[in-house]
Design a protein around this motif. Structure first.
Motif, PDB file in Angstrom:
ATOM      1  N   ARG A   1      14.424  32.212  69.996  1.00 44.70           N
ATOM      2  CA  ARG A   1      13.529  33.019  70.913  1.00 44.70           C
ATOM      3  C   ARG A   1      12.150  32.533  71.175  1.00 44.70           C
ATOM      4  N   VAL A   2      11.933  31.438  70.440  1.00 42.90           N
ATOM      5  CA  VAL A   2      10.628  30.634  70.793  1.00 42.90           C
ATOM      6  C   VAL A   2      10.572  29.711  71.787  1.00 42.90           C
ATOM      7  N   ASP A   3       9.458  29.947  72.677  1.00 43.09           N
ATOM      8  CA  ASP A   3       9.161  28.905  73.658  1.00 43.09           C
ATOM      9  C   ASP A   3       8.560  27.715  73.228  1.00 43.09           C
ATOM     10  N   GLY A   4       9.400  26.490  73.115  1.00 45.49           N
ATOM     11  CA  GLY A   4       8.917  25.550  72.558  1.00 45.49           C
ATOM     12  C   GLY A   4       9.078  25.421  70.921  1.00 45.49           C
ATOM     13  N   ASP A   5       8.099  24.734  70.318  1.00 42.80           N
ATOM     14  CA  ASP A   5       8.041  24.845  68.783  1.00 42.80           C
ATOM     15  C   ASP A   5       7.167  25.826  68.403  1.00 42.80           C
TER      16      ASP A   5
END
Length: 166
Positions: free
Chosen positions: A135-139
């Protein structure tokens, strides 16, 4: 039978020691269906270990302050009282940093206890690396941080590879 036990914390004689478990056993053996343990000192509610399932106790128990215990004792001792028990499914529902912070801190402490030779920065790095990022956008993002905690994966990583560099 079918009564709620109101139990004062502490022993009548300071030389005696009566554990919470012993008090709850006496309540349950006497037909009690629940127990309220109130503090004997002006220190707020009882914060003792009341999770007694491993001791064979089947009744629920809660801890309250001395003040509230004395009010209950004065008002209801030897009285018939109807208690309403709610099955509230959202009783412990928590989200956000209020729940995530203590959960991650506790997991980090347990993992660190298995790998005390690692630094706090290394434990943190492994927690970040092994977090579920679905669910994380990027790191990292502002909604899910570094992702959802995966404590077992973090422990497995350290068992297999040891402490990471940096």
């Amino acid at each position: 039978q079918n009564h709620v036990c109101l139990i004062k914390r502490g022993a009548p004689d300071p030389k005696d020691t009566i554990t919470f478990v012993e008090k709850l056993e006496k309540c349950e053996d006497g037909g009690g269906v629940a127990a309220i343990i109130y503090n004997h000192l002006d220190e707020g509610p009882v914060k003792g270990t009341l999770t007694v399932d491993k001791h064979g106790i089947t009744i629920p128990a809660v801890g309250i302050s001395k003040e509230k215990g004395e009010v209950l004792k004065a008002a209801y001792l030897n009285q018939k009282v109807t208690a309403i028990v709610r099955d509230d499914t959202n009783y412990t529902y928590m989200t956000g940093t209020s729940m995530a912070s203590p959960l991650v801190a506790g997991a980090a402490a347990v993992i660190w206890s298995h790998h005390p030779h690692c630094s706090n920065a290394q434990i943190r790095k492994v927690l970040q690396m092994t977090a579920d990022k679905k669910r994380v956008d990027g790191d990292r993002d502002d909604s899910y941080g570094f992702g959802l905690l995966q404590a077992k994966e973090a422990l497995d990583f350290l068992d297999k590879y040891g402490c990471p560099d940096g």
